[in-house]
Write an enzyme that holds these catalytic residues in place. Structure first.
Site, short mmCIF file in Angstrom:
data_model
loop_
_atom_site.label_atom_id
_atom_site.label_comp_id
_atom_site.label_asym_id
_atom_site.label_seq_id
_atom_site.Cartn_x
_atom_site.Cartn_y
_atom_site.Cartn_z
N HIS A 206 9.97 -24.26 0.53
CA HIS A 206 10.22 -23.23 2.09
C HIS A 206 11.54 -21.81 1.64
O HIS A 206 12.27 -21.81 2.58
CB HIS A 206 10.71 -24.36 2.66
CG HIS A 206 11.80 -24.76 2.90
ND1 HIS A 206 12.43 -26.17 2.14
CD2 HIS A 206 13.84 -24.49 3.32
CE1 HIS A 206 13.41 -26.40 2.13
NE2 HIS A 206 13.59 -25.40 2.93
C1 UD1 Z 1 16.17 -24.01 7.69
C2 UD1 Z 1 17.49 -23.79 6.86
C3 UD1 Z 1 16.91 -23.99 5.87
C4 UD1 Z 1 16.78 -25.51 5.54
C5 UD1 Z 1 15.47 -26.04 6.03
C6 UD1 Z 1 15.44 -27.00 6.34
C7 UD1 Z 1 18.83 -21.88 7.12
C8 UD1 Z 1 19.47 -20.38 7.39
N1 UD1 Z 1 17.64 -22.36 6.69
O1 UD1 Z 1 15.30 -23.20 7.16
O2 UD1 Z 1 18.42 -24.16 4.99
O3 UD1 Z 1 16.57 -26.02 4.20
O4 UD1 Z 1 15.86 -25.06 7.26
O5 UD1 Z 1 13.78 -26.89 6.96
O6 UD1 Z 1 19.14 -22.59 7.88
N2 UD1 Z 1 9.35 -22.65 12.36
C9 UD1 Z 1 8.23 -23.21 13.44
N3 UD1 Z 1 8.58 -24.05 13.92
C10 UD1 Z 1 10.05 -24.69 14.03
C11 UD1 Z 1 10.46 -24.45 12.95
C12 UD1 Z 1 10.40 -23.23 12.51
O7 UD1 Z 1 7.51 -22.70 13.57
O8 UD1 Z 1 10.10 -26.08 14.05
C13 UD1 Z 1 9.22 -21.27 11.67
C14 UD1 Z 1 9.37 -20.40 12.30
O9 UD1 Z 1 8.25 -19.43 12.18
C15 UD1 Z 1 11.02 -19.67 11.99
C16 UD1 Z 1 10.91 -20.27 10.15
O10 UD1 Z 1 9.87 -21.16 10.14
O11 UD1 Z 1 10.47 -18.26 12.14
C17 UD1 Z 1 11.80 -20.61 9.56
O12 UD1 Z 1 12.54 -21.49 10.57
P1 UD1 Z 1 14.17 -21.16 10.74
O13 UD1 Z 1 15.16 -22.86 11.19
O14 UD1 Z 1 15.09 -20.15 10.46
O15 UD1 Z 1 14.24 -21.38 8.52
P2 UD1 Z 1 13.38 -22.79 7.78
O16 UD1 Z 1 13.06 -21.81 6.86
O17 UD1 Z 1 13.18 -23.65 8.47
N1 UDP Z 2 11.08 -34.25 4.05
C1 UDP Z 2 9.97 -34.88 5.51
N2 UDP Z 2 8.55 -34.50 5.60
C2 UDP Z 2 7.84 -32.99 4.74
C3 UDP Z 2 9.06 -32.52 3.75
C4 UDP Z 2 10.32 -33.61 3.38
O1 UDP Z 2 10.51 -35.39 6.18
O2 UDP Z 2 6.99 -33.27 5.19
C5 UDP Z 2 11.79 -34.53 4.57
C6 UDP Z 2 12.59 -34.94 2.54
O3 UDP Z 2 12.51 -36.18 2.25
C7 UDP Z 2 14.16 -34.29 2.56
C8 UDP Z 2 13.70 -33.88 4.07
O4 UDP Z 2 13.06 -34.16 4.71
O5 UDP Z 2 15.03 -36.34 3.86
C9 UDP Z 2 14.29 -32.34 3.31
O6 UDP Z 2 14.35 -31.23 4.40
P1 UDP Z 2 13.73 -29.41 3.50
O7 UDP Z 2 13.29 -29.85 2.51
O8 UDP Z 2 13.54 -29.16 4.80
O9 UDP Z 2 15.85 -29.11 3.74
P2 UDP Z 2 16.17 -29.15 2.99
O10 UDP Z 2 17.26 -30.19 1.78
O11 UDP Z 2 15.83 -28.58 1.99
O12 UDP Z 2 17.44 -27.98 3.31
#
Ligand code: UD1
Ligand code: UDP
Length: 368
Positions: A206
């Site tokens: 991601h």
């Molecule tokens: C965010 C964090 C990242 C973290 C990740 C965990 C920032 C800058 N990034 O990234 O550090 O590793 O969360 O998973 O804060 N969306 C949905 N449903 C949701 C949430 C998001 O559809 O419930 C989609 C939307 O299109 C959105 C995109 O995902 O624009 C990105 O979501 P966003 O929270 O901006 O960033 P992440 O890539 O999730």
């Molecule tokens: N995780 C989860 N379901 C999934 C993928 C990840 O429960 O399908 C959990 C994973 O075990 C970890 C956390 O989500 O505890 C990591 O989140 P993510 O990779 O979204 O964010 P990051 O750690 O990169 O910020």
């Protein structure tokens, strides 16, 4: 009565706050409120974690939703300022490195409220990552900096942070893992996806650098093709990645590949069970690098850098930039039975939340 507000917004935040909420609850003279920014909102990215980890329903949900990084940060600040002015907590706790983390920290400081940052000091030294900006800014305005590994202490000291603010306490994400590991063994995810223990890889992606533009996403997915000839790959797709796969018409291409098992984001217990029984995890996640180290499962991180170097030095993690041969070579070694030996990093023992709450209550002059 001491009043503490914790602010969370994304999937990894929920996992990290869970042991802290439990620990704070043990102290009757502390009132705790939980604020959800609404950065993540899909059931599988948010509510499912509250349900499975027994986190109480947030007292307040700011409902900010998705937007460009700067706009999302601004919306959280605008909404949170109203809440903090009304609730007047004595302390705000933030976790991790997401937009919700920094937005909450700056809002609290501007309202004159002390901030505790859990998972402080990590640095990738890559300012192209939105998380690196959030980490540095949050650390430099926080009053209590709780670190997970030695590199965090060193980074903070090099940046001139007063050492009296730094507390090396361990890893709350690992508290959650150790607490739920037994329960996760009951998950039926392997039979549901028709998998056998140790006969599949898990993939998560991601990071914007891997999934946002078409060339990077195609290159990342291309790496997997030779591996799919040899083994099943389970890919729980993050919503950001799903959006890109659809935008670039890549979804049908990958879902038709033999051995590719696509799912939506999984619940915590299912995902933990899936990781624990995998032959290898390939990821660009921050937290998963740490979890695989504790589970002793090999991990290839598809990134040029990591802010969590202890997972490479002591754990099972190897960094492999998205060059095809390197990834295939590293994965093939694991298929042929090579397994890295791992040590559990210091204080990743399930007691980090206890140390954090004890430190905070002592600083506020409370009995612990
Ligand atoms: C965010 C964090 C990242 C973290 C990740 C965990 C920032 C800058 N990034 O990234 O550090 O590793 O969360 O998973 O804060 N969306 C949905 N449903 C949701 C949430 C998001 O559809 O419930 C989609 C939307 O299109 C959105 C995109 O995902 O624009 C990105 O979501 P966003 O929270 O901006 O960033 P992440 O890539 O999730
Ligand atoms: N995780 C989860 N379901 C999934 C993928 C990840 O429960 O399908 C959990 C994973 O075990 C970890 C956390 O989500 O505890 C990591 O989140 P993510 O990779 O979204 O964010 P990051 O750690 O990169 O910020």
């Amino acid at each position: 009565m001491l009043k503490i507000a914790s602010v969370v917004g994304t999937r990894p935040n929920f996992i990290k706050i869970s042991p802290l909420v439990n620990e704070i609850k043990r102290h009757r003279d502390v009132k705790h409120i939980l604020i959800h920014t609404g950065q993540h909102y899909d059931k599988q990215m948010s509510k499912s974690f509250f349900d499975e980890l027994g986190i109480p329903k947030p007292d307040i949900n700011l409902g900010v939703g998705s937007a460009h990084d700067a706009v999302q940060t601004a919306r959280i600040i605008l909404e949170l300022e109203k809440v903090l002015s009304r609730e007047k907590p004595d302390l705000v706790i933030v976790v991790g490195d997401v937009n919700s983390t920094f937005a909450a920290a700056i809002t609290a400081k501007k309202c004159g409220i002390p901030v505790a940052h859990v998972e402080s000091g990590l640095r990738s030294f890559d300012m192209g990552m939105p998380e690196e900006i959030n980490r540095i800014l949050t650390d430099h305005i926080s009053d209590f900096l709780f670190t997970t590994e030695e590199s965090g202490n060193e980074n903070l000291l090099k940046e001139g942070v007063d050492k009296r603010k730094i507390f090396f306490v361990g890893n709350v994400m690992i508290d959650t893992l150790l607490h739920h590991r037994k329960k996760a063994e009951k998950s039926a995810i392997l039979s549901k996806l028709r998998l056998k223990k140790n006969e599949y890889f898990v993939l998560t992606l991601h990071r914007p650098s891997n999934v946002d533009d078409q060339k990077s996403l195609e290159r990342t997915l291309g790496i997997l093709e030779p591996l799919l000839q040899k083994i099943k790959i389970v890919f729980p797709v993050h919503p950001r990645t799903l959006k890109s796969l659809k935008r670039y018409n890549l979804l049908s291409r990958i879902s038709s590949k033999k051995n590719m098992v696509l799912t939506g984001p999984l619940g915590y217990l299912d995902f933990l069970h899936l990781m624990a029984n995998a032959k290898l995890v390939i990821t660009d996640s921050g937290g998963i690098q740490e979890e695989t180290t504790v589970l002793g499962v090999p991990c290839i991180t598809l990134r040029k850098n990591t802010e969590r170097p202890v997972t490479c030095k002591q754990g099972t993690n190897v960094l492999v930039s998205a060059e095809k041969n390197e990834v295939v070579d590293a994965a093939s070694r694991i298929i042929s039975g090579q397994k890295p030996t791992a040590r559990i990093p210091k204080f990743w023992d399930g007691k980090a939340a206890g140390r954090i709450v004890k430190t905070l209550l002592q600083a506020k002059g409370r009995q612990v």
